[in-house]
Scaffold this active site. Structure first.
Site, PDB file in Angstrom:
ATOM      1  N   LYS A 156      -8.643  72.317  35.944  1.00 34.75           N
ATOM      2  CA  LYS A 156      -8.064  73.250  36.149  1.00 34.75           C
ATOM      3  C   LYS A 156      -6.730  73.214  36.034  1.00 34.75           C
ATOM      4  O   LYS A 156      -5.541  72.383  37.196  1.00 34.75           O
ATOM      5  CB  LYS A 156      -8.625  72.963  37.719  1.00 34.75           C
ATOM      6  CG  LYS A 156      -7.236  74.555  38.992  1.00 34.75           C
ATOM      7  CD  LYS A 156      -8.051  74.992  39.853  1.00 34.75           C
ATOM      8  CE  LYS A 156      -7.372  75.912  40.700  1.00 34.75           C
ATOM      9  NZ  LYS A 156      -7.977  76.612  41.528  1.00 34.75           N
TER      10      LYS A 156
ATOM     11  N   GLU B  39      -7.307  69.087  39.377  1.00 34.91           N
ATOM     12  CA  GLU B  39      -6.574  70.175  38.899  1.00 34.91           C
ATOM     13  C   GLU B  39      -4.951  69.597  39.055  1.00 34.91           C
ATOM     14  O   GLU B  39      -4.116  69.327  39.952  1.00 34.91           O
ATOM     15  CB  GLU B  39      -6.408  70.805  40.030  1.00 34.91           C
ATOM     16  CG  GLU B  39      -4.784  71.750  40.120  1.00 34.91           C
ATOM     17  CD  GLU B  39      -5.376  72.809  41.398  1.00 34.91           C
ATOM     18  OE1 GLU B  39      -6.113  72.908  42.339  1.00 34.91           O
ATOM     19  OE2 GLU B  39      -4.119  74.150  41.218  1.00 34.91           O
TER      20      GLU B  39
HETATM   21  P1  13P Z   1      -3.568  79.915  42.738  1.00 34.35           P
HETATM   22  O1  13P Z   1      -4.154  80.967  40.847  1.00 34.35           O
HETATM   23  O2  13P Z   1      -2.992  81.076  43.770  1.00 34.35           O
HETATM   24  O3  13P Z   1      -2.131  78.861  41.571  1.00 34.35           O
HETATM   25  O4  13P Z   1      -3.926  78.984  43.755  1.00 34.35           O
HETATM   26  C1  13P Z   1      -5.406  78.224  42.723  1.00 34.35           C
HETATM   27  C2  13P Z   1      -5.076  76.758  43.442  1.00 34.35           C
HETATM   28  O5  13P Z   1      -6.128  76.394  43.593  1.00 34.35           O
HETATM   29  C3  13P Z   1      -4.071  76.529  43.644  1.00 34.35           C
HETATM   30  O6  13P Z   1      -4.321  74.773  44.032  1.00 34.35           O
END
Ligand code: 13P
Length: 335
Positions: free
Chosen positions: A219, A177
């Site tokens: 992600k 991510e």
């Molecule tokens: P959000 O969808 O609230 O951005 O959170 C996703 C997430 O896991 C951020 O690390």
């Protein structure tokens, strides 16, 4: 418990009609969320909130995996059934946030580095033994005033690579991510450039560090205007720019992309995903495109629940609504 090959698990995480629930808020973040509804944040109130979500009727219709926090993966429902087992009954994979959150990046004011690599091999082994089959690490980059710097992009990409290969070594699928933060007045083009630069560096690191790209889930943020930008781009432009950016940067071996909601409004996060999948339906893209939402799935049910027992069912109905809308958007058939 799932005993498939890693890439089967990755494919299962991004299976049709479903997405991932990010319920891995650290205690500090969850405390902010609970305080916003005037509920004191304790291990018990956090457990009750997660139990409400995980016991929702039909959750397995729209959720493939749940990302938990260290405290949560050790918790159980009222009957004593561990959350990992409760989720498995609904064929939902358990995941775990393994980073130790973002910290100031030395030498780069306004930029961040995610910590948590020290000792991670042993922690991953423990989480695997508890039933986790995937993990999450979030890197955070900001836009504006020359940011993100190459330095921030590369140090964060390097850490994502280190984390990802260690996950695969320990039998867990890494969610990779690299988030471009939506906060700010920047344009969608600024977000596009930052996202392209970051994803390019991330995939270079993953390849350099021997990560099997078939066994990860990416992600990313959507390519989107800053939340305070004048003239924010439409959902059709968000979708077009997001897909084009991914086509430029994400190898086709990656089985799936699960977007974060990143502070988008509830409607916005669904409509944007729907537009993205409408493109996928007509252009046959190489990866599955789904959601891994935290706030996008939880904000509505949290403000319905308000910490009251008598509101549990209504909160679960609100969660179902958000889940089913996101599931429709994941197929490009919401609107
Ligand atoms: P959000 O969808 O609230 O951005 O959170 C996703 C997430 O896991 C951020 O690390």
């Amino acid at each position: 418990m799932v005993n498939g090959k890693l890439h089967d698990i990755a494919r299962k995480m991004v299976v049709r009609n479903k997405g991932i629930l990010a319920a891995d808020e650290s205690n500090a973040t969850m405390s902010k969320r609970l305080e916003s509804i005037n509920v004191a944040s304790t291990p018990e109130s956090r457990r009750q909130w997660r139990q409400l979500l995980f016991q929702t009727q039909g959750i397995g219709d729209f959720i493939s995996g749940v990302i938990m926090y260290d405290e949560t993966i050790r918790q159980s429902d009222d009957s004593g059934k561990r959350f990992v087992e409760l989720l498995a009954v609904n064929d939902i994979l358990s995941g775990i946030k393994v980073d130790k959150s973002t910290h100031d990046l030395a030498g780069a004011p306004g930029e961040f580095i995610t910590e948590g690599l020290d000792g991670i091999r042993d922690r991953l082994a423990e989480y695997y033994s508890m039933g986790a089959r995937f993990a999450k690490w979030r890197a955070l980059l900001t836009v504006g005033k020359g940011r993100p710097s190459d330095y921030a992009i590369h140090t964060n990409a390097h850490a994502l690579g280190r984390y990802a290969i260690l996950c695969q070594e320990q039998g867990l699928v890494p969610i990779v991510e690299p988030e471009i933060l939506m906060d700010g007045v920047h344009s969608i083009d600024d977000c596009r450039l930052a996202t392209t630069r970051s994803l390019t560096a991330v995939f270079e690191e993953l390849l350099d560090q021997c990560v099997d790209l078939r066994s990860i889930v990416l992600k990313p943020n959507m390519v989107i205007s800053g939340s305070d930008a004048p003239n924010r781009a439409s959902s059709t432009e968000v979708a077009r720019q997001t897909v084009d950016c991914l086509l430029e940067t994400v190898p086709s071996e990656v089985p799936g992309v699960a977007f974060l909601s990143g502070g988008q409004g509830d409607e916005e996060s669904v409509v944007n995903l729907d537009e993205i999948n409408k493109i996928a339906n007509s252009e046959r893209l190489p990866w599955e495109l789904t959601y891994s939402y935290g706030r996008g799935l939880q904000a509505a049910p949290l403000s319905t629940w308000l910490g009251k027992n008598e509101n549990v069912l209504a909160g679960q109905v609100a969660f179902q609504r958000r889940g089913l809308d996101s599931s429709a958007a994941r197929e490009g058939v919401f609107a």
